[in-house]
Enzyme design. Structure first.
Site, PDB file in Angstrom:
ATOM      1  N   ASN A 172       1.665  -2.982   4.194  1.00 53.19           N
ATOM      2  CA  ASN A 172       0.705  -3.847   3.500  1.00 53.19           C
ATOM      3  C   ASN A 172      -0.270  -4.395   4.544  1.00 53.19           C
ATOM      4  OD1 ASN A 172      -0.150  -5.087   0.988  1.00 53.19           O
ATOM      5  ND2 ASN A 172       0.517  -7.018   1.841  1.00 53.19           N
ATOM      6  N   ASP A 188       0.825  -1.208   0.000  1.00 53.39           N
ATOM      7  CA  ASP A 188       0.000   0.000   0.000  1.00 53.39           C
ATOM      8  C   ASP A 188       0.858   1.256   0.000  1.00 53.39           C
ATOM      9  OD1 ASP A 188      -1.777  -2.202   1.361  1.00 53.39           O
ATOM     10  OD2 ASP A 188      -3.079  -0.663   0.489  1.00 53.39           O
TER      11      ASP A 188
END
Ligand code: MRU
Length: 349
Positions: free
Chosen positions: A252, A243
């Protein structure tokens, strides 16, 4: 269809624009396409994870600004820009961790500003063109990323993944799952172990569904089974998406850090697959806000209590994996080895 698309309909002679998306909260029980015609509807879809996954959120951010531009009834260009900036703020506030959401919003706002255009009609066209470019580029980038990553996988290997970094987390093809897809397209036999990814089960509900559609062999496991599988020699590699990537950490889905530690302990390569839009060159791990989600994601499942109704809950959606635990990062430009390759440094300029 793609995970997320722009839609223009003519209704009684009036143009009506919307963002169409596959509602991921309903999978795998139901495949339904929904349409968001307003910014509040889009924000609700992002907050509830109808649309999710960092690259798909980048496209949602871009299309969101295009939608605000189409829907603005401003009578002056200044008021029009004011409407776009209000939409930008609302969209960015929905989820803080994935950098791609704000990146998509800012890229479209930037394109409108830099064009120097002075009419709202021109600005509407520019916004939609830029948002569509974000979506199209995501697909071509993921294909390139997949080809680079596929070279790291050998025929017959078993790959563990966490959450969903597949086509439903992107506009199409996927990042971590894109690497697996590309290897399979090259003729390699790859088996996938998908962690269920509590509490929202993106691994079980979405990754397994996606891979089954492509007939790629996949086995669902409880998140807590990953360590023992690694120790037994049943996992050859771990591949996850991201992310946000700072110089010192990969952000993440919660549970990714645990897998990285277990992979290190068991001598298993741990790869992160993400487009360059996911890199954050200005901040470090300590600066990044981790989204915390509501307690009922852990306490209740479809009306059944999983825990006492008033128990205290800590529910972070993401974690940070120290960069030392990452063997390689795969982007559309190739494979970079954190701290060891020149290409790693170039990702942060
Ligand atoms: O909360 P989610 O489902 O949006 O989280 C998604 C992930 O953590 C993915 O692994 C990440 O966004 C990479 S997607 C290519």
């Amino acid at each position: 269809m793609r995970t997320i698309e722009w839609k223009d309909d003519a209704e009684n002679g009036t143009k009506k624009s919307a963002i169409a998306m596959i509602d991921q909260t309903l999978l795998p029980a139901e495949y339904r396409v929904i349409e968001c015609g307003t910014i509040p509807a889009l924000c609700e879809a992002i907050e509830t994870l109808r649309i999710r996954g960092a690259p798909a959120l980048g496209a949602a951010g871009g299309y969101g600004i295009a939608l605000a531009a189409q829907n603005s009834t401003a009578s002056s260009f200044d008021q029009f820009m004011h409407d776009l900036l209000a939409a930008a703020r609302a969209i960015k506030q929905t989820r803080p961790t994935a950098i791609n959401l704000a990146w998509g919003v800012d890229r479209v706002i930037g394109a409108v500003r830099e064009s120097g255009c002075g009419t709202t009609n021109e600005a509407r066209e520019i916004a939609l063109r830029e948002a569509s470019a974000i979506a199209d580029e995501d697909v071509t980038r993921n294909r390139r990323l997949g080809e680079h990553g596929a070279a790291l996988l050998a025929d017959g290997e078993t790959v563990l993944t966490h959450c969903n970094a597949g086509r439903l987390a992107c506009v199409d093809f996927g990042t971590a799952i894109g690497v697996i897809r590309a290897a399979v397209e090259e003729g390699k036999e790859i088996a996938v172990v998908s962690c269920e990814t509590r509490p929202l089960n993106q691994g079980g509900r979405i990754t397994v569904w996606e891979l089954a559609q492509d007939r790629i062999p996949v086995t669902l496991i409880a998140d807590s089974a990953a360590g023992s599988m690694m120790r037994k020699g049943l996992i050859d590699r771990v591949i996850v998406g991201a992310d946000r990537i700072t110089r010192d950490a990969v952000f993440n889905k919660i549970g990714t850090y645990t897998h990285s530690v277990l992979a290190k302990e068991n001598g298993i390569p741990f790869y992160v697959a993400a487009p360059k839009a996911t890199f954050d060159s200005t901040r470090q791990e300590r600066d990044i806000e981790i989204e915390e989600r509501g307690p009922d994601e852990l306490r209740v499942l479809e009306g059944t209590m999983l825990a006492p109704v008033d128990c205290a809950v800590y529910n972070p959606a993401f974690d940070a994996t120290p960069i030392e635990n990452v063997t390689a990062v795969i982007t559309e430009d190739g494979v970079a080895y954190p701290g060891r390759s020149e290409s790693w440094g170039r990702l942060f300029v």
